[in-house]
Design a protein around this motif. Sequence first.
Motif, PDB file in Angstrom:
ATOM      1  N   LEU A  55      -9.522   0.592   7.790  1.00  0.00           N
ATOM      2  CA  LEU A  55      -8.962  -0.630   8.349  1.00  0.00           C
ATOM      3  C   LEU A  55      -7.823  -1.165   7.483  1.00  0.00           C
ATOM      4  O   LEU A  55      -6.801  -1.636   7.986  1.00  0.00           O
ATOM      5  N   ALA A  56      -8.034  -1.074   6.153  1.00  0.00           N
ATOM      6  CA  ALA A  56      -6.982  -1.559   5.262  1.00  0.00           C
ATOM      7  C   ALA A  56      -5.702  -0.757   5.449  1.00  0.00           C
ATOM      8  O   ALA A  56      -4.603  -1.318   5.540  1.00  0.00           O
ATOM      9  N   VAL A  57      -5.842   0.572   5.522  1.00  0.00           N
ATOM     10  CA  VAL A  57      -4.667   1.419   5.736  1.00  0.00           C
ATOM     11  C   VAL A  57      -4.042   1.115   7.091  1.00  0.00           C
ATOM     12  O   VAL A  57      -2.814   1.038   7.237  1.00  0.00           O
ATOM     13  N   SER A  58      -4.902   0.923   8.106  1.00  0.00           N
ATOM     14  CA  SER A  58      -4.399   0.614   9.436  1.00  0.00           C
ATOM     15  C   SER A  58      -3.661  -0.726   9.448  1.00  0.00           C
ATOM     16  O   SER A  58      -2.606  -0.865  10.079  1.00  0.00           O
ATOM     17  N   VAL A  59      -4.221  -1.711   8.732  1.00  0.00           N
ATOM     18  CA  VAL A  59      -3.566  -3.023   8.662  1.00  0.00           C
ATOM     19  C   VAL A  59      -2.220  -2.906   7.965  1.00  0.00           C
ATOM     20  O   VAL A  59      -1.209  -3.459   8.423  1.00  0.00           O
ATOM     21  N   ILE A  60      -2.202  -2.170   6.841  1.00  0.00           N
ATOM     22  CA  ILE A  60      -0.942  -2.007   6.111  1.00  0.00           C
ATOM     23  C   ILE A  60       0.096  -1.308   6.990  1.00  0.00           C
ATOM     24  O   ILE A  60       1.264  -1.710   7.064  1.00  0.00           O
ATOM     25  N   GLY A  61      -0.355  -0.240   7.677  1.00  0.00           N
ATOM     26  CA  GLY A  61       0.573   0.455   8.570  1.00  0.00           C
ATOM     27  C   GLY A  61       1.065  -0.439   9.685  1.00  0.00           C
ATOM     28  O   GLY A  61       2.257  -0.437  10.032  1.00  0.00           O
ATOM     29  N   GLY A  62       0.153  -1.238  10.262  1.00  0.00           N
ATOM     30  CA  GLY A  62       0.557  -2.144  11.334  1.00  0.00           C
ATOM     31  C   GLY A  62       1.510  -3.214  10.855  1.00  0.00           C
ATOM     32  O   GLY A  62       2.477  -3.577  11.551  1.00  0.00           O
ATOM     33  N   LEU A  63       1.282  -3.743   9.659  1.00  0.00           N
ATOM     34  CA  LEU A  63       2.189  -4.753   9.113  1.00  0.00           C
ATOM     35  C   LEU A  63       3.576  -4.168   8.873  1.00  0.00           C
ATOM     36  O   LEU A  63       4.600  -4.803   9.155  1.00  0.00           O
ATOM     37  N   VAL A  67      -3.687 -11.100  12.183  1.00  0.00           N
ATOM     38  CA  VAL A  67      -3.952  -9.769  11.630  1.00  0.00           C
ATOM     39  C   VAL A  67      -5.443  -9.609  11.307  1.00  0.00           C
ATOM     40  O   VAL A  67      -6.048  -8.569  11.585  1.00  0.00           O
ATOM     41  N   ALA A  68      -6.049 -10.652  10.703  1.00  0.00           N
ATOM     42  CA  ALA A  68      -7.463 -10.567  10.343  1.00  0.00           C
ATOM     43  C   ALA A  68      -8.340 -10.439  11.580  1.00  0.00           C
ATOM     44  O   ALA A  68      -9.291  -9.635  11.611  1.00  0.00           O
ATOM     45  N   LEU A  69      -8.065 -11.220  12.617  1.00  0.00           N
ATOM     46  CA  LEU A  69      -8.867 -11.158  13.832  1.00  0.00           C
ATOM     47  C   LEU A  69      -8.731  -9.809  14.529  1.00  0.00           C
ATOM     48  O   LEU A  69      -9.708  -9.279  15.081  1.00  0.00           O
ATOM     49  N   GLU A  70      -7.529  -9.222  14.536  1.00  0.00           N
ATOM     50  CA  GLU A  70      -7.337  -7.922  15.175  1.00  0.00           C
ATOM     51  C   GLU A  70      -8.200  -6.845  14.530  1.00  0.00           C
ATOM     52  O   GLU A  70      -8.620  -5.900  15.196  1.00  0.00           O
ATOM     53  N   SER A  71      -8.502  -6.993  13.244  1.00  0.00           N
ATOM     54  CA  SER A  71      -9.305  -5.993  12.536  1.00  0.00           C
ATOM     55  C   SER A  71     -10.783  -6.357  12.513  1.00  0.00           C
ATOM     56  O   SER A  71     -11.651  -5.494  12.695  1.00  0.00           O
ATOM     57  N   SER A 101      -7.691  -8.321   1.349  1.00  0.00           N
ATOM     58  CA  SER A 101      -6.840  -7.993   0.205  1.00  0.00           C
ATOM     59  C   SER A 101      -5.457  -7.512   0.625  1.00  0.00           C
ATOM     60  O   SER A 101      -4.531  -7.492  -0.188  1.00  0.00           O
ATOM     61  N   THR A 102      -5.313  -7.092   1.886  1.00  0.00           N
ATOM     62  CA  THR A 102      -4.006  -6.626   2.364  1.00  0.00           C
ATOM     63  C   THR A 102      -3.139  -7.766   2.904  1.00  0.00           C
ATOM     64  O   THR A 102      -1.935  -7.576   3.108  1.00  0.00           O
ATOM     65  N   LEU A 103      -3.731  -8.926   3.146  1.00  0.00           N
ATOM     66  CA  LEU A 103      -2.983 -10.010   3.791  1.00  0.00           C
ATOM     67  C   LEU A 103      -1.880 -10.615   2.927  1.00  0.00           C
ATOM     68  O   LEU A 103      -0.864 -11.068   3.472  1.00  0.00           O
ATOM     69  N   PRO A 104      -2.027 -10.679   1.598  1.00  0.00           N
ATOM     70  CA  PRO A 104      -0.897 -11.207   0.810  1.00  0.00           C
ATOM     71  C   PRO A 104       0.398 -10.425   1.012  1.00  0.00           C
ATOM     72  O   PRO A 104       1.489 -10.970   0.812  1.00  0.00           O
ATOM     73  N   LEU A 105       0.274  -9.150   1.428  1.00  0.00           N
ATOM     74  CA  LEU A 105       1.472  -8.353   1.691  1.00  0.00           C
ATOM     75  C   LEU A 105       2.281  -8.924   2.848  1.00  0.00           C
ATOM     76  O   LEU A 105       3.503  -8.739   2.914  1.00  0.00           O
TER      77      LEU A 105
END
Length: 718
Positions: free
Chosen positions: A610-618, A642-646, A701-705
């Motif tokens: 999920l973290a990788v997916s979130v980073i890729g999506g961002l 972003v958090a709700l989508e994951s 942890s990915t959201l600050p990005l």
Amino acid sequence: MIRFGLRLAVAGGREALTRLIVIAAAVAVGSGLLLTTLAGVNAVNSQLTRYASVYPNASTAGDADPLLWSTREDYFHGKQIIRIDVAATGPSAPTPTGIPSTPGPGEYYASPALRDLLAAHPADELGERYPGRAVGTVGPAALTSPDTLLVIMGRTPDEVAALPTATKLTRVGDTPALPETTMNLILGVIAGGLLFPVLIFIGTATRLSAARREQRFAAMRLVGATPRQISMVAAVEATVAAVVGTAVGFALFYALRGLMAGIPFTGMPFFPSDMSLGVLDVLLVALGVPAGAAVAAQVSLRRVRISPLGVTRRVTPRAPSAYRLIPILLGLAVLFLAIGFRPPTSDGQTAVFLPALLLIMAGLVLAGPWLTMVGARILARYANRPDTLIAARRLADNPKAGFRAISGIMLALFVTSVAVGVITTIVANRGPAPVGSTEAGQVSLYLPEDAPAAPDTLFTELRSVTGVRSATAVRENPDWMSASEPGLIACTDIPSAYGRCAEGATVAEVATGLVPFRESASSARVWPSASVSLDDLPRLPVMSIVVDTDGSAAAVERTRTALEAAFPAFQVAPNVPGDFESEFANTLRGWEQLANVIIVASLALGGCSLAVSVIGGLTERRRPFSLLRLSGAPVRVVRRVVALESAVPMLAVAAVAIGMGLLAAHLFLRAQMDYTLVAPQPGFYVIVVLGLAACLGVIASTLPLLERITGPETARSE
């Protein structure tokens, strides 16, 4: 093109280097887990092979003098002790595996764990069962596990030949391994539950920044690059990261192999050397994982293969339909039908239950996007904030993408929920006697028809043991075929905890152990009157000796030792209700622990995916998010989107998977054993909750990005 692909992978800027590191890390974790799974299968097979050598088949080929061998089991504090009695019939007799020479009469070898037990407890509790002197330690070659309790006793040929299971051996160490179909089936299901999230993790990582890479490759196509050249560049990029990650995975496996071997996955730990890899295992991971990463890279270029402009064609995919639920319904229907029409043979039952479970597993993966879509639409209908509405609409527009990264979690939670539900129920129904119950303090010895008479001093010795309440002989009922119970006892000898005689009776018909099969001891039980007179009772053979203790470990083990000393040639050791059940329950708890490990590993992998997916999506959607911020949306709103989508799909999938797993376990138990599901222990739910919380923490942890990559400059069009 290979050198060009290497340059893009290694020196293509910060984004390319980040992608390389993430893919390598994902492959390292995945390949390390795959290696651990393969080594675990090999370790179990090694355990089974050494366990089989304890029960060798007779062999008479060759001119060597035979070795007389007899194996029997004993227990101490609920742990199984394997006792092997041996006697060499001549100088050329083979030597048992794991010891330098065959012990003579009055000598024995003990495993390290048993030597520690002998030193830690009084002789009248354990040591007196093995008279003689210790001459050495049994080596690992003869031990199933470092914790195995094994003693090899030297006796005379006549003594060993008189034992019920005595056999002659002219060679040792070549006994075929025990059938491993069931073990491999369990490991296969568990490995499948772990393998799927691993593959999802690797696939998600290799698709990192897929849209940006597609745009770059499309630009290369526009300046003249052929599809074959583009494919080569993409394959080189993915393969470089996969090779590095695979090498790191091998290093992690060998660094942590000792720690992994010490975890009692099967109820007992492994020797580190058991966690070995064959040539095929090494080649499978070393070649298969990079090849899989290259294939994933090829799949990510499907739009570029259409045309360079195909990258820009973004359309909403077709919504999944409810027909995806059909496999789940079929699997549940098969389990429901099996309750009333269970096949009589094991093969027939396997042919019913396994396909049903596989149907449900396949149905969960197939129905996942539809369930995600339905949940997103419900969320959108009741949304009262913009972030919730945006997240729900995005999930509803492309539920396949939202479900892809968490599909591994769904399967793993389903598999482990089935396993934990079945194991918990079996342990509850067939586990050891409850602590403090009458049965937990009972020691009984069942005598064969040709058993010698009990020594005159035995009952006096037993009653003198501290903690013993009563010692009773149950005699054989001559009319047991037509009687209600097989044993006879004088009414005055029945301990009060086990019931009483019918009014006016002097001799009662009782169960062999004073407790009917699968029932509990009861002081209110009334035993039926027997037709045998009190005067004729002493002339009947004794069929069992029942000793009632206060349940303390010292009293139980001293009683057991006294009975074994009185009947040293018996194949069956004195029994405490729950000895075998305790060993069986410990084995099941080992599998339950393995299931819990898989839950933790799967959730960790799911969180990373999920973290990788979130980073890729961002990374791919930073311009739309930047425009959203320029339109006045605070950064906290974008973060919640972003958090709700994951988080929403993950939590919904976890609930569905656990519910379906426990339902499937209940149907299986009803059909196979006529048991009702016993809810898993709170520890199972705690592990799941903590694992999901850790996944949410990884996502957070990915959201600050988000704030750094969605600044106003990102919205510029040049």
